[in-house]
Write a protein that holds these residues in place. Structure first.
Motif, mmCIF file in Angstrom:
data_model
loop_
_atom_site.group_PDB
_atom_site.id
_atom_site.type_symbol
_atom_site.label_atom_id
_atom_site.label_comp_id
_atom_site.label_asym_id
_atom_site.label_seq_id
_atom_site.Cartn_x
_atom_site.Cartn_y
_atom_site.Cartn_z
ATOM 1 N N VAL A 71 10.136 25.986 -2.566
ATOM 2 C CA VAL A 71 9.362 25.406 -3.662
ATOM 3 C C VAL A 71 10.212 25.335 -4.933
ATOM 4 O O VAL A 71 11.306 25.888 -4.996
ATOM 5 C CB VAL A 71 8.091 26.249 -3.942
ATOM 6 N N ALA A 72 9.655 24.657 -5.927
ATOM 7 C CA ALA A 72 10.279 24.572 -7.248
ATOM 8 C C ALA A 72 9.203 24.829 -8.293
ATOM 9 O O ALA A 72 7.996 24.762 -8.001
ATOM 10 C CB ALA A 72 10.911 23.198 -7.453
ATOM 11 N N VAL A 73 9.615 25.135 -9.518
ATOM 12 C CA VAL A 73 8.663 25.346 -10.601
ATOM 13 C C VAL A 73 7.829 24.080 -10.784
ATOM 14 O O VAL A 73 8.357 22.964 -10.804
ATOM 15 C CB VAL A 73 9.401 25.703 -11.906
ATOM 16 N N GLY A 74 6.518 24.257 -10.871
ATOM 17 C CA GLY A 74 5.604 23.132 -11.014
ATOM 18 C C GLY A 74 4.937 22.717 -9.728
ATOM 19 O O GLY A 74 3.955 21.954 -9.757
ATOM 20 N N ASP A 75 5.425 23.210 -8.589
ATOM 21 C CA ASP A 75 4.824 22.838 -7.306
ATOM 22 C C ASP A 75 3.440 23.476 -7.149
ATOM 23 O O ASP A 75 3.212 24.624 -7.551
ATOM 24 C CB ASP A 75 5.701 23.299 -6.140
ATOM 25 N N GLU A 76 2.521 22.705 -6.549
ATOM 26 C CA GLU A 76 1.201 23.224 -6.195
ATOM 27 C C GLU A 76 1.287 23.831 -4.794
ATOM 28 O O GLU A 76 1.847 23.219 -3.875
ATOM 29 C CB GLU A 76 0.166 22.097 -6.211
ATOM 30 N N VAL A 77 0.752 25.039 -4.628
ATOM 31 C CA VAL A 77 0.835 25.734 -3.343
ATOM 32 C C VAL A 77 -0.549 26.228 -2.939
ATOM 33 O O VAL A 77 -1.444 26.376 -3.775
ATOM 34 C CB VAL A 77 1.814 26.928 -3.408
ATOM 35 N N GLU A 78 -0.689 26.492 -1.641
ATOM 36 C CA GLU A 78 -1.945 27.006 -1.104
ATOM 37 C C GLU A 78 -1.807 28.494 -0.784
ATOM 38 O O GLU A 78 -0.691 28.998 -0.568
ATOM 39 C CB GLU A 78 -2.339 26.241 0.165
ATOM 40 N N ALA A 79 -2.915 29.186 -0.719
ATOM 41 C CA ALA A 79 -2.902 30.607 -0.385
ATOM 42 C C ALA A 79 -2.269 30.817 0.989
ATOM 43 O O ALA A 79 -2.610 30.129 1.949
ATOM 44 C CB ALA A 79 -4.323 31.167 -0.392
ATOM 45 N N GLY A 80 -1.323 31.757 1.058
ATOM 46 C CA GLY A 80 -0.655 32.061 2.323
ATOM 47 C C GLY A 80 0.521 31.168 2.640
ATOM 48 O O GLY A 80 1.204 31.379 3.650
ATOM 49 N N GLN A 81 0.788 30.162 1.808
ATOM 50 C CA GLN A 81 1.914 29.254 2.065
ATOM 51 C C GLN A 81 3.235 29.991 1.859
ATOM 52 O O GLN A 81 3.436 30.689 0.871
ATOM 53 C CB GLN A 81 1.839 28.056 1.123
ATOM 54 N N GLY A 82 4.171 29.845 2.793
ATOM 55 C CA GLY A 82 5.480 30.473 2.664
ATOM 56 C C GLY A 82 6.300 29.809 1.574
ATOM 57 O O GLY A 82 6.490 28.586 1.587
ATOM 58 N N LEU A 83 6.791 30.608 0.624
ATOM 59 C CA LEU A 83 7.539 30.063 -0.507
ATOM 60 C C LEU A 83 9.022 30.395 -0.439
ATOM 61 O O LEU A 83 9.859 29.562 -0.795
ATOM 62 C CB LEU A 83 6.966 30.609 -1.823
ATOM 63 N N LEU A 84 9.344 31.619 -0.016
ATOM 64 C CA LEU A 84 10.731 32.055 0.044
ATOM 65 C C LEU A 84 10.941 32.902 1.293
ATOM 66 O O LEU A 84 9.986 33.431 1.862
ATOM 67 C CB LEU A 84 11.108 32.907 -1.176
ATOM 68 N N VAL A 85 12.206 33.070 1.669
ATOM 69 C CA VAL A 85 12.560 33.970 2.764
ATOM 70 C C VAL A 85 13.636 34.918 2.252
ATOM 71 O O VAL A 85 14.658 34.483 1.713
ATOM 72 C CB VAL A 85 13.075 33.205 3.999
ATOM 73 N N VAL A 86 13.383 36.227 2.399
ATOM 74 C CA VAL A 86 14.362 37.249 2.039
ATOM 75 C C VAL A 86 14.862 37.887 3.325
ATOM 76 O O VAL A 86 14.068 38.254 4.195
ATOM 77 C CB VAL A 86 13.747 38.318 1.117
#
Length: 672
Positions: free
Chosen positions: A614-629
């Motif tokens: 994702v990037a700043v400003g993106d709309e996301v849903e609950a539980g959506q994967g955003l990053l991987v560590v």
């Protein structure tokens, strides 16, 4: 044939120490290699000589073929032992060693290449009459082709990297809708672990048992098997407890599986120590299927050594030097029972996330049927750069019940202060009724993991921490101003109560009220201590010296090993350890995540950000994967806590992060 005079060990940690031990016993000079992170590691100290091969990153050191060959040339090594992991099953490395005139202590590159490709391996052993698990055929399948093969086989299915083992990159997928996401994740893990993201798909067998056969082959066409190992106790497809022999197999099935393993080894012209792995339906042990062959020494090899009285590293060396096996199959006998537990740098109370830190105090049991293979010393820095396994504790007895009892006791006696481990979890697992009875399957640990994890911190841990703080022990031989000791003493009066506040990361703060001397103190534990509250005072006797503390609480004696770090006090007991920190009860310094609230996403472990979706400003849903560590070859997906907008993003792919470091902020939608 002439035995080698100098051998380079192309690995680190406990396996490097293990190989060096046999080299020393055989009178062979050992050469260790190390990255900058391992400059003062135990394997470096114990080798006869050591060579720096690069910076901390494995890709620039332990995985760099050129630097390993240079180290061998500089030290006059005649052979290379690859251990396991890193380049142990890399056909290119084996061939490079041969091209450089070095003996590779393992199978020929052709066998590694054949058996390292799980697709070709299945086709080869099938042709030799060995039963295999139903699955996809052909290599280089696209994501869509893998998904189609999975649908044809029928759910659930297991996605597996073709180029590697150890459970890394394996994904159990039960629903078709998750296939493409799971394939993508499996490819990332496979690429990171093995440099090859080729996958295959196999039918998943419910409640299976994982049983492997140890084989040993020389260069003269002789192959024997050394019995089986039960490896069904796994978490996330990683073995955590192994034993030999298996209670599942009778003599007829053991002989049949052993013969199949020998045929598999012969089919690829194998030389050296190797392992043929089978998946076995628990309800029908005679219906076993070949899964893969590991063309190296296995982590769990000590249990086979203990029941056969053979040193497998020694026989790897002898076979690589051209010796012929002096025994045949009928000479192999299995005596007694052995069980191994893998000690890993992970925190069960935090969902088994990788841990790290400095080893402040260490105790590893040895003797009386107990063996610990370890790469640790006091002061070892455990980072997220390498595999999380730190050591192995192995117990041997005349029967399984004795071996289980000894291993549980040994795990209780294992102390690794400064680095949270799974030792206590493993101890409780070994007492699980199904483990005690031998009714195992590969899903047992995942099903019951929650019941085996300690929830909260025992009261006696806080009591011990408070007594340590109360004593404020001076350095040995030193002098302390008596008016500077925080023990509540006052001139001409009754000792006053001293309140010590503590917290364990992830737990609510606790206050403990103490008064008394270093040998006779009264304590009142409690989360809140309002004036005039009913105080149940109980006498605790305490003795502390040289990092050991004995506490008597309600008539029960508790013995701790203790150490301090700049962040607080570490206490260890029964294979568990706790990190307690002093803090101001009003201005408690909590983690960034706790300060920032539910909108904040923080790193659950120290590691590296590998994916940012994702990037700043993106709309996301609950539980959506955003990053991987990723840490210690394990991926953790960071998901949106609720529907909203990404208003802050503080990392990029490749960023190194600390535990609890803020990664992103998701501001909830107004309607949410």
């Amino acid at each position: 044939m002439t035995m080698f005079s100098t051998v380079l060990v192309a690995n680190r940690g406990e396996i490097a120490v293990r190989v060096i031990r046999t080299l020393r016993a055989m009178g062979i000079r050992s050469v260790a290699v190390f990255s900058d992170a391992d400059a003062d590691a135990r394997h470096v100290r114990e080798a006869d000589t050591a060579v720096r091969i690069g910076p901390s990153a494995a890709a620039e050191s332990y995985l760099c073929v050129e630097r390993l060959l240079e180290a061998a040339a500089r030290t006059g090594a005649e052979a290379v032992h690859p251990g396991y992991g890193f380049l142990a099953e890399n056909a290119g490395f084996a061939q490079a060693c041969a091209d450089a005139g070095l003996a590779f202590i393992g199978p020929p590159a052709s066998a590694i290449s054949l058996m390292g490709d799980k697709i070709r391996a299945k086709e080869t052993v099938r042709a030799a009459g060995v039963p295999v698990v139903p699955g996809s055929s052909g290599s280089g399948l696209s994501d869509d082709q893998l998904a189609d093969a999975a649908r044809e086989i029928g759910m659930p299915v297991l996605l597996k990297p073709s180029a590697g083992g150890g459970g890394k990159g394996m994904r159990l997928t039960r629903v078709e809708s998750a296939l493409l996401d799971e394939i993508a994740a499996a490819r990332r893990e496979a690429r990171a672990s093995f440099g090859d993201d080729t996958l295959l798909v196999e039918r998943w067998i419910d409640r299976p048992r994982h049983i492997e056969i140890q084989v040993l082959a020389d260069g003269h066409g002789n192959v024997v098997h050394l019995g089986e190992r039960e490896c069904s106790l796994q978490r996330r497809h990683q073995k955590i407890i192994e034993e030999a022999p298996s209670v599942l197999l009778d003599e007829k099935t053991r002989a049949s599986m052993g013969a199949a393993a020998v045929e598999a080894a012969l089919s690829c012209r194998y030389v050296g120590a190797g392992t043929v792995e089978f998946i076995v339906p628990g309800s029908d042990p005679s219906s076993y299927y070949f899964m893969e062959m590991n063309t190296r020494l296995q982590v769990e090899h000590p249990v086979t050594e203990l029941i056969t009285d053979l040193d497998l590293v020694e026989w790897q060396l002898r076979v690589a030097a051209g010796e012929q096996l002096p025994f045949v199959q009928d000479d192999i006998t299995l005596t007694g029972h052995a069980i191994e537990a893998r000690i890993c740098a992970e925190d069960p109370s935090r969902g088994f996330l990788p841990s790290g830190g400095t080893v402040l105090a260490l105790h590893e049991p040895q003797g009386d049927g107990v063996r610990t293979d370890s790469g640790l010393t006091r002061g070892t820095e455990v980072s997220s750069l390498y595999d999380p396994m730190l050591s192995k504790v192995i117990a041997y007895g005349p029967d399984r019940a004795t071996a289980l009892r000894k291993l549980r006791a040994a795990l209780a006696d294992t102390v690794t202060l400064g680095v949270p481990t799974n030792a206590g979890f493993l101890r409780r697992l070994l007492a699980h009724p199904d483990v005690v009875s031998g009714d195992l399957d590969t899903g047992l640990v995942e099903r019951d993991a929650d019941t085996l994890v300690v929830d909260g911190v025992p009261e006696e841990v806080y009591a011990a921490a408070a007594l340590l703080a109360q004593q404020d022990l001076p350095p040995a031989g030193g002098w302390t101003d008596p008016f500077g000791v925080a023990n509540g003493w006052r001139l001409g009066g009754v000792p006053a109560w001293t309140v010590h506040h503590f917290r364990v990361p992830g737990q609510d703060p606790v206050a403990v009220r103490v008064r008394g001397t270093t040998t006779d103190a009264e304590l009142l534990p409690g989360a809140e201590l309002p004036p005039g509250a009913g105080e149940i005072q109980r006498t605790r006797l305490v003795h502390a010296d040289a990092g050991n503390l004995t506490l008597e609480l309600d008539g029960v004696t508790h013995r701790f090993q203790c150490a301090t770090s700049p962040e607080g006090t570490w206490l260890g007991r029964d294979g568990e350890s706790w990190h307690v920190q002093d803090h101001d009860p009003v201005e408690a310094s909590l983690s960034g995540a706790a300060h920032a609230g539910a909108d904040t996403l923080a790193a659950p472990m120290p590691g590296t950000v590998t994916v940012v979706k994702v990037a700043v400003g993106d709309e996301v849903e609950a539980g959506q994967g955003l990053l991987v560590v990723e840490a210690m070859k394990m991926e953790h997906v960071i998901s949106a806590p609720h529907a909203g907008t990404v208003t802050e993003l503080d990392v990029t792919p490749g960023s190194t992060v600390a535990m609890d470091q803020i990664l992103a902020v998701v501001t909830p939608r107004e309607e949410a």
